[in-house]
Design an enzyme around this catalytic site. Sequence first.
Site, PDB file in Angstrom:
ATOM      1  N   ASN A  19       0.828  -1.219   0.000  1.00  0.00           N
ATOM      2  CA  ASN A  19       0.000   0.000   0.000  1.00  0.00           C
ATOM      3  C   ASN A  19       0.857   1.261   0.000  1.00  0.00           C
ATOM      4  O   ASN A  19       0.557   2.232  -0.709  1.00  0.00           O
ATOM      5  CB  ASN A  19      -1.000  -0.004   1.158  1.00  0.00           C
ATOM      6  CG  ASN A  19      -0.352   0.105   2.519  1.00  0.00           C
ATOM      7  OD1 ASN A  19       0.819  -0.220   2.727  1.00  0.00           O
ATOM      8  ND2 ASN A  19      -1.130   0.571   3.483  1.00  0.00           N
ATOM      9  N   GLY A  21       4.131   1.385  -1.046  1.00  0.00           N
ATOM     10  CA  GLY A  21       4.862   1.395  -2.304  1.00  0.00           C
ATOM     11  C   GLY A  21       4.003   1.872  -3.458  1.00  0.00           C
ATOM     12  O   GLY A  21       4.441   2.681  -4.293  1.00  0.00           O
ATOM     13  N   PHE A 119      13.618  -7.639   3.436  1.00  0.00           N
ATOM     14  CA  PHE A 119      13.793  -8.156   2.073  1.00  0.00           C
ATOM     15  C   PHE A 119      14.845  -7.397   1.273  1.00  0.00           C
ATOM     16  O   PHE A 119      15.163  -7.776   0.146  1.00  0.00           O
ATOM     17  CB  PHE A 119      12.462  -8.096   1.318  1.00  0.00           C
ATOM     18  CG  PHE A 119      11.352  -8.881   1.957  1.00  0.00           C
ATOM     19  CD1 PHE A 119      11.587 -10.132   2.518  1.00  0.00           C
ATOM     20  CD2 PHE A 119      10.064  -8.369   2.007  1.00  0.00           C
ATOM     21  CE1 PHE A 119      10.562 -10.855   3.114  1.00  0.00           C
ATOM     22  CE2 PHE A 119       9.033  -9.086   2.594  1.00  0.00           C
ATOM     23  CZ  PHE A 119       9.273 -10.335   3.150  1.00  0.00           C
ATOM     24  N   ALA A 175      -0.350   5.795   4.312  1.00  0.00           N
ATOM     25  CA  ALA A 175      -0.505   5.520   2.879  1.00  0.00           C
ATOM     26  C   ALA A 175      -1.927   5.760   2.389  1.00  0.00           C
ATOM     27  O   ALA A 175      -2.138   6.388   1.344  1.00  0.00           O
ATOM     28  CB  ALA A 175      -0.071   4.086   2.579  1.00  0.00           C
ATOM     29  N   LYS A 259      10.724   4.840  15.675  1.00  0.00           N
ATOM     30  CA  LYS A 259       9.412   5.241  16.205  1.00  0.00           C
ATOM     31  C   LYS A 259       8.387   4.121  16.070  1.00  0.00           C
ATOM     32  O   LYS A 259       7.373   4.113  16.775  1.00  0.00           O
ATOM     33  CB  LYS A 259       8.932   6.540  15.557  1.00  0.00           C
ATOM     34  CG  LYS A 259       8.820   6.517  14.042  1.00  0.00           C
ATOM     35  CD  LYS A 259       7.523   5.892  13.524  1.00  0.00           C
ATOM     36  CE  LYS A 259       7.567   5.844  12.013  1.00  0.00           C
ATOM     37  NZ  LYS A 259       6.821   4.739  11.420  1.00  0.00           N
ATOM     38  N   GLN A 354       6.523  -3.330  10.419  1.00  0.00           N
ATOM     39  CA  GLN A 354       7.955  -3.059  10.559  1.00  0.00           C
ATOM     40  C   GLN A 354       8.381  -3.032  12.021  1.00  0.00           C
ATOM     41  O   GLN A 354       9.521  -3.373  12.356  1.00  0.00           O
ATOM     42  CB  GLN A 354       8.285  -1.721   9.899  1.00  0.00           C
ATOM     43  CG  GLN A 354       8.138  -1.721   8.391  1.00  0.00           C
ATOM     44  CD  GLN A 354       9.236  -2.508   7.707  1.00  0.00           C
ATOM     45  OE1 GLN A 354      10.370  -2.067   7.630  1.00  0.00           O
ATOM     46  NE2 GLN A 354       8.897  -3.683   7.215  1.00  0.00           N
TER      47      GLN A 354
END
Length: 399
Positions: A19, A21, A119, A175, A259, A354
């Site tokens: 989303n 990207g 990745f 996003a 964060k 993340q």
Amino acid sequence: MTVNNFTKKHKVTVIGSGNWGTTVAKLVAENCAEHPDTFEKDVQMWVYEENVTLPKDSKHFDASIGEQPQKLTHIVNTYHENVKYLPGIPLPHNLVANPSLVDAVKDSSILIFNLPHEFIGNICRQIKDHIAPYARGISCIKGVSVTDDKIELICNYVSDALNIYCGALSGANIASEIANEQWCETTIAYNTPEVDRRDENGRPVANGESNGHTKQLTPLPLDYPPLDHDEWSLLFSRPYFTVSMVSDIVGVSLAGALKNIVAIACGYVEGHGWNMTAKTAVMRRGMQEIIRFANEFFPGQIEPRTFWEESAGWGDMIVSCTSARNWRCSKLAVERNLPIEEVEKTELNGQKLQGISTAREVSSFLRAKGAEERYPVFMAVERIINQEIKVEEIPKLFK
């Protein structure tokens, strides 16, 4: 020399199509179409190929195909919508989904990295021998590459792995809101390499300090427009997306990555039923730990104002700890009495948080350095994720 004297234009490739990207690819493609003197119109977006089934109630449903699985790249290029990761958002027709990573990066002078940080190593290995030697990059990845021995910024990892220069984008960005063209701001950190610095007559000029990752670079050929702060702003700025250009690569990168750990802590706090004042306490302590981490492990390499004045600093912290996915999933984990990784599976449609991997990697690094006592919030988040301690123990960190 003016823009019209350049015989080549910058070809842009976005590596990643989740989303975030796809959202970045959308705004970049819009700008490439609007600035044909500087950028090639078509923008490549590498898509990890997968099969997608369009339901009968989809506006793209084709009765002749029925509910047979279709390639995601075919759907994006045919209907100009990423129905899996950014549904409902029309994409520019000059955004081309490409299932071949090697083909997508071919001859591109601008590479935009936007995928989960775990990745990036495999991606760099695949494209290393296939990119233009003078390519330049921007990392939109809010993570860090960590081992017990060292911690490395993603942009620096890319720079070293590919022998190119790579800056970083980070800010108070969600996003879905940007994709819907709701206004926000971001920060891009980029130090134009010495070999690329020019004035209007092609002579060397200064623009920020090198970050030590620009040795042995292949210069950007002079038949391309320069890639300086103005050009990066031209590529990313939209009426709904305000860009601030800075030179603090380390500050922008660390603020964006760390964060996410604090955001998970805030979600745990809110899910437990504590109020905004409790969450604010965690945010304050979390920012202290981010700045302490930057000063301890990247001494002399940050600009303190990045954390206080830029979207990549407090702006991103506030948004991430009140409305973004790391906060939301950790909050749901407490409310549903589930491990956060179970919530990740059910809520993110195959995408990853993340904050989980960053918390684990950073905590492992801090243990190896014997520094865990100086970072109680970071360490507590990892232990809660691993179900070693309970959320109720967070207030003990402040004693």
